[in-house]
Design an enzyme around this catalytic site. Structure first.
Site, PDB file in Angstrom:
ATOM      1  N   LYS A  33      22.167 -62.404 -15.517  1.00 34.94           N
ATOM      2  CA  LYS A  33      22.939 -63.239 -14.595  1.00 34.94           C
ATOM      3  C   LYS A  33      22.267 -64.595 -14.466  1.00 34.94           C
ATOM      4  CE  LYS A  33      22.559 -63.064  -9.991  1.00 34.94           C
ATOM      5  NZ  LYS A  33      22.543 -64.411  -9.371  1.00 34.94           N
ATOM      6  N   ASP A  60      27.177 -66.705 -12.479  1.00 42.12           N
ATOM      7  CA  ASP A  60      27.449 -66.430 -11.066  1.00 42.12           C
ATOM      8  C   ASP A  60      27.418 -67.720 -10.253  1.00 42.12           C
ATOM      9  OD1 ASP A  60      27.726 -65.119  -8.609  1.00 42.12           O
ATOM     10  OD2 ASP A  60      25.575 -64.701  -8.448  1.00 42.12           O
ATOM     11  N   LYS A  62      30.302 -68.647  -8.252  1.00 43.07           N
ATOM     12  CA  LYS A  62      31.123 -68.421  -7.049  1.00 43.07           C
ATOM     13  C   LYS A  62      31.967 -69.644  -6.695  1.00 43.07           C
ATOM     14  CE  LYS A  62      27.674 -65.288  -4.972  1.00 43.07           C
ATOM     15  NZ  LYS A  62      26.498 -65.573  -5.847  1.00 43.07           N
ATOM     16  N   ASP A  65      37.127 -73.905  -4.224  1.00 44.48           N
ATOM     17  CA  ASP A  65      37.593 -75.276  -3.980  1.00 44.48           C
ATOM     18  C   ASP A  65      39.107 -75.268  -4.089  1.00 44.48           C
ATOM     19  OD1 ASP A  65      37.710 -78.178  -3.853  1.00 44.48           O
ATOM     20  OD2 ASP A  65      35.626 -78.177  -4.540  1.00 44.48           O
ATOM     21  N   THR A 125      26.700 -59.270  -0.255  1.00 43.29           N
ATOM     22  CA  THR A 125      25.959 -58.084   0.175  1.00 43.29           C
ATOM     23  C   THR A 125      24.866 -58.420   1.188  1.00 43.29           C
ATOM     24  OG1 THR A 125      24.664 -58.279  -1.870  1.00 43.29           O
ATOM     25  CG2 THR A 125      26.429 -56.645  -1.837  1.00 43.29           C
ATOM     26  N   ARG A 217      15.127 -59.123  -7.871  1.00 41.33           N
ATOM     27  CA  ARG A 217      13.719 -59.078  -7.499  1.00 41.33           C
ATOM     28  C   ARG A 217      12.995 -57.776  -7.835  1.00 41.33           C
ATOM     29  NH1 ARG A 217      15.046 -61.781  -1.737  1.00 41.33           N
ATOM     30  NH2 ARG A 217      17.091 -60.988  -2.372  1.00 41.33           N
TER      31      ARG A 217
END
Length: 240
Positions: A33, A60, A62, A65, A125, A217
């Site tokens: 990603k 990614d 997102k 607009d 999330t 992570r």
């Protein structure tokens, strides 16, 4: 279900990303990603580099607009050869349809054989029900809100949504079995949840019918990233 966990390359620059890859066998082809942090620093070139190296990319960004702006942006992104990219479902049906149109046009113009998948973010999330109700002023339960966004996304003709694995079964039942549920917020039992609120383990995500998992992570901050990746991959694929 995709059999590779997607590794979130949430690094500040290309140098940090390249150092991370030194922990992996050179021949290993990954699903990764690229998010805002890395893309805004390094631009489309970092995506092209990863694809040239044989990796699959979930871009990614997102997008959210007005429809025309999203259409034009997606037309550019469609030329990169990414496997998946996304918008915010809260942008509405018109915006999502414009995004899909632009993405497909860009892919066709560049001669890409594989059509990029387009998915929409429902609720992050990192968002709890209390946050959603108090800060976004949405007077619904969290699951009800996520399902509403998922149904809107399906109506717009997109391929799926970004959601918590906790919501995947309900989303599949309210849309269709092939509707993608791509799920971040993946942690091992021993991991710190950090800023994530709705988290599950890789094997739980599998049982909950998630189609993709995104892991950042727990892998990128591990002392032995490749070993941690293998552990997560085994759990995701139901291997002991």
């Amino acid at each position: 279900m995709n059999n590779q966990p997607i590794i979130a390359l949430d690094f500040p620059d290309r140098l940090s990303m390249s150092h991370f890859f030194t922990f992996f066998p050179k021949q290993e082809k990954l699903f990764v990603k690229v998010g805002m942090e890395l893309f805004y620093k390094e631009g489309p070139q970092v995506v092209e580099q990863l694809i040239d190296q044989g990796h699959s990319v979930f871009l990614d960004l997102k997008l959210h607009d007005i429809p025309h702006t999203v259409y034009r942006a997606m037309r550019n992104l469609g030329k990169l050869g990414v496997s998946i990219t996304n918008v915010h479902a809260s942008g509405g049906i018109e915006m999502m349809r414009a995004a899909k149109e632009g993405l497909l046009e860009g892919a066709q113009e560049s001669g890409k054989k594989e059509r990029p998948k387009l998915i929409a973010v429902t609720q992050l999330t990192s968002t709890s029900e209390e946050m959603m109700q108090k800060e976004q002023k949405i007077p619904l339960g969290l699951l009800e809100c996520v399902l509403s966004y998922a149904q809107l996304t399906a109506k717009a003709g997109l391929d799926g949504v970004v959601c918590s694995a906790l919501e995947a079964k309900d989303i599949h039942s309210q849309t269709h079995p092939d509707f993608i549920c791509l799920t971040p917020g993946i942690r091992l039992i021993e991991d710190n949840n950090g800023d994530q609120k709705r988290v599950v383990t890789p094997d739980q995500a599998r049982a909950l019918t998630a189609n993709y998992i995104v892991v950042g992570r727990p892998i990128t901050k591990a002392q032995q990233p490749y070993e941690k990746y293998q552990q997560i991959n085994q759990l995701w694929n139901g291997e002991k």
